[in-house]
Write an enzyme that holds these catalytic residues in place. Structure first.
Site, PDB file in Angstrom:
ATOM      1  N   ILE A   1       6.794   7.781   3.271  1.00  0.00           N
ATOM      2  CA  ILE A   1       6.829   6.809   4.371  1.00  0.00           C
ATOM      3  C   ILE A   1       7.953   5.792   4.197  1.00  0.00           C
ATOM      4  CG2 ILE A   1       4.377   7.062   4.893  1.00  0.00           C
ATOM      5  CD1 ILE A   1       3.897   4.389   3.448  1.00  0.00           C
TER       6      ILE A   1
ATOM      7  N   LYS B   1      -8.982  -7.082   0.926  1.00  0.00           N
ATOM      8  CA  LYS B   1      -8.121  -7.891   0.052  1.00  0.00           C
ATOM      9  C   LYS B   1      -6.983  -8.553   0.825  1.00  0.00           C
ATOM     10  CE  LYS B   1      -9.294  -5.183  -4.015  1.00  0.00           C
ATOM     11  NZ  LYS B   1     -10.432  -4.538  -3.328  1.00  0.00           N
TER      12      LYS B   1
END
Length: 608
Positions: free
Chosen positions: A338, A405
């Site tokens: 990616i 998170k």
């Protein structure tokens, strides 16, 4: 005994029974009658013999496994004998114009009694003598309902399983002191420790397939007070579909205790945007990505594009899906990073997906603390590459896999996930593509999950390492997380951050204690060692901060977070500057932006 010998033996035995029943009935009514000198009696006994054997073959009385005989087999015997007697009565009327009704009634009764007795005697003999093992394990069944009854019947009939049900427990007071299949219901779940001691129980089977997580935790807590091995039966959905049989007992898993209650999906809505479409999944070889692929295939997409950087993991999920959906779904395995912007645009242009699930990311908190540049390159630049490619080539829906998170982050990994959310929200403002994010808690069984680590430590003899006795986390299973991703895509309008109501957080130390017990050890045998927080770790995780909470649910247990946006030009300028920063400056900038504490004033002037 061969089938032929079996049929011969049973046919011979039945012939003796038929003659005996007939003789005793007529002798009882007329002791002076001699069968062989009376044509009517002789014709009747011959008719009974022939009729019995014909109907025995029709109803397969000679091919049944009588060691498992039950009420159903008794009913079959009654039918066969009744028809045999009826044929004999018709013969008497046709040829002798007289029916000995009383004699035939007694014959019918003795016939049923002797045939049934001969068959059920073998079952009694087998149960009490042939299979009377000394090493049998006394078993307590939790739940005297349909599931528990099925389990008890399986254990009573299947003598290859060395488990003997000796008692039920059930929380329904109406069932207390009742007998189910000859097994007493002796109390409720609160009495498990006392019952185990009283009946010398060695094995406990929790046989309530529809049991909720909270109820299972309560029952398991009582079971842990004993030394008995605790098992459970498969999930209700697996039993209903025939995927697993009720006697396939398994040990209670920590996932059973920590997984939240399942959310019912809007199947019709999901099918509308998946069925017949081209779907692309990045990170398709990972724990979450591969499960998303499995779940998506259930909705019959036309094409599924598996994008990943690791060739082995992509190969494995490709082979798994090809084997299961051959001829039904076109599956393409694509190797690509990616971070390679040109490759992402090439893939999007070639396959033109309707929906993209972006699961590729670096997720390990301590590792990313010491490698912030790689976290930025993968989680921020990589996400931007995939998202902008999706925007350019007209993808309908783009779903980012985010993390709890990302909320008030104290670490690089969480900060880069928050940046990724900002990237797609920025694109959503001026794009025809519906960009959304989904935040998860910790995923049980995924790579990097604490559970595999704990299991390895237990196998090695301990101790199990826990950072702090008060540390808590939210948990969900991989299939649940993947279903949420798919449902969120169906709900997308553009720009949302979807958050699952995951219930109560779980203390990590309690998780460790449960795993030790489930592994067959005590806390004295496998110790727990507290190590302190690792770099970047938080004591408590959050799914939304105070400013993000939206009061309404748009779907059962799914919330939409209200998140402050950053101007796209400013955001892009900041992202480009990140890689030019030192590691320390990058770390501080990531945390400041993710926590809404960064001063954008200088950037505003540059942009203007």
């Amino acid at each position: 005994m061969t089938y032929r010998n079996r049929v011969t033996t049973l046919a011979g035995l039945d012939s003796i029974i038929v003659f005996t029943a007939f003789y005793v009935s007529y002798w009882t009514l007329s002791p002076e009658l001699v069968i062989f000198k009376n044509p009517m009696l002789l014709a009747t006994v011959i008719t009974l013999l022939i009729g019995h054997h014909i109907f025995s073959f029709i109803y397969k009385l000679y091919s049944k496994a009588w060691e498992y005989a039950s009420v159903g087999e008794l009913t079959t015997i009654v039918k066969a004998v009744s028809l045999t007697i009826a044929v004999a009565a018709i013969m008497q009327e046709l040829f002798f114009h007289n029916i000995y009704v009383r004699a035939l009634m007694i014959t019918w009764m003795l016939h049923v009694l002797l045939i049934g007795g001969s068959r059920f005697t073998w079952r009694v003999f087998r149960d009490h003598f042939v299979y009377n093992k000394k090493d049998i394990k006394k078993t307590l069944i939790v739940g005297a309902g349909a599931g528990g009854t099925m389990v008890a019947r399986q254990l009573l009939h299947n003598h290859d399983i060395e488990l003997k049900p000796v008692a039920f427990i059930d929380d329904d007071p109406k069932k207390f002191k009742l007998d189910v299949l000859g097994i007493p219901v002796v109390g409720d779940s609160r009495q498990i420790p006392d019952i185990v001691e009283k009946y010398k129980i060695e094995n406990i089977i929790i046989a309530i397939p529809s049991l909720g997580k909270k109820e299972l935790n309560k029952i398991f807590a009582e079971c842990t007070k004993t030394k008995a091995k605790t098992q459970t039966i498969p999930m209700l959905e697996d039993l209903m579909t025939g995927k697993i049989s009720v006697n396939e007992f398994r040990d209670v898993q920590v996932e059973d205790l920590l997984g939240r209650e399942l959310v019912e999906l809007d199947m019709e809505r999901i099918s509308e945007y998946v069925a017949g479409k081209t779907i692309l999944v990045t990170g398709a070889g990972g724990s979450i990505g591969s499960e998303i692929c499995r779940q998506i295939c259930k909705f019959n997409p036309q094409k599924l594009i598996l994008v990943g950087h690791g060739e082995n993991s992509i190969y494995l999920i490709e082979m798994e899906l090809r084997k299961k959906y051959i001829g039904k779904i076109e599956i393409f395995a694509v190797i690509g990073d990616i971070q390679d912007r040109a490759r992402m645009f090439e893939i999007m242009e070639q396959h033109r997906p309707a929906v993209v699930y972006h699961a590729a990311a670096h997720k390990h908190v301590p590792l990313m603390e010491f490698n912030p540049r790689e976290a930025v390159k993968n989680n921020i630049f990589g996400t931007r590459n995939v998202a902008e490619a999706a925007d350019t080539f007209g993808v309908n829906t783009f779903v980012l896999i985010s993390s709890d998170k990302a909320v008030n982050p104290t670490n690089v990994m969480g900060s880069t996930k928050r940046f990724a959310e900002l990237v797609i929200q920025s694109l959503a403002q001026n794009s025809h593509t519906k960009f959304v994010a989904v935040r998860f808690g910790n995923v049980l069984g995924s790579r990097g999950s604490v559970i595999p680590l704990f299991k390895k430590q237990i196998q090695a003899g301990g101790p199990v390492t826990v950072t702090d006795p008060e540390m808590t986390r939210y948990f969900m299973t991989i299939p649940e997380a993947s279903r949420l991703v798919i449902q969120s895509g169906a709900l997308a309008r553009g720009g949302e951050i979807f958050v699952l109501d995951m219930g109560e957080p779980v203390k990590i130390v309690d998780l460790a204690k449960n795993l030790i017990k489930l592994s067959g050890f005590t806390e004295e045998e496998i110790g727990i060692h507290f190590t302190g927080l690792r770099p970047g770790e938080k004591m408590y995780e959050e799914l939304l901060n105070e400013n993000e909470v939206h009061p309404e649910q748009i779907f059962p247990k799914i919330h939409v977070g209200k998140v402050k946006l950053i101007d796209s030009s400013i955001l892009n300028l900041l992202i480009e500057e990140l890689l030019e920063m030192s590691q320390t400056e990058m770390h501080d900038t990531l945390l400041a932006v993710a926590n809404n504490k960064y001063d954008f004033s200088t950037m505003v002037s540059v942009v203007n």
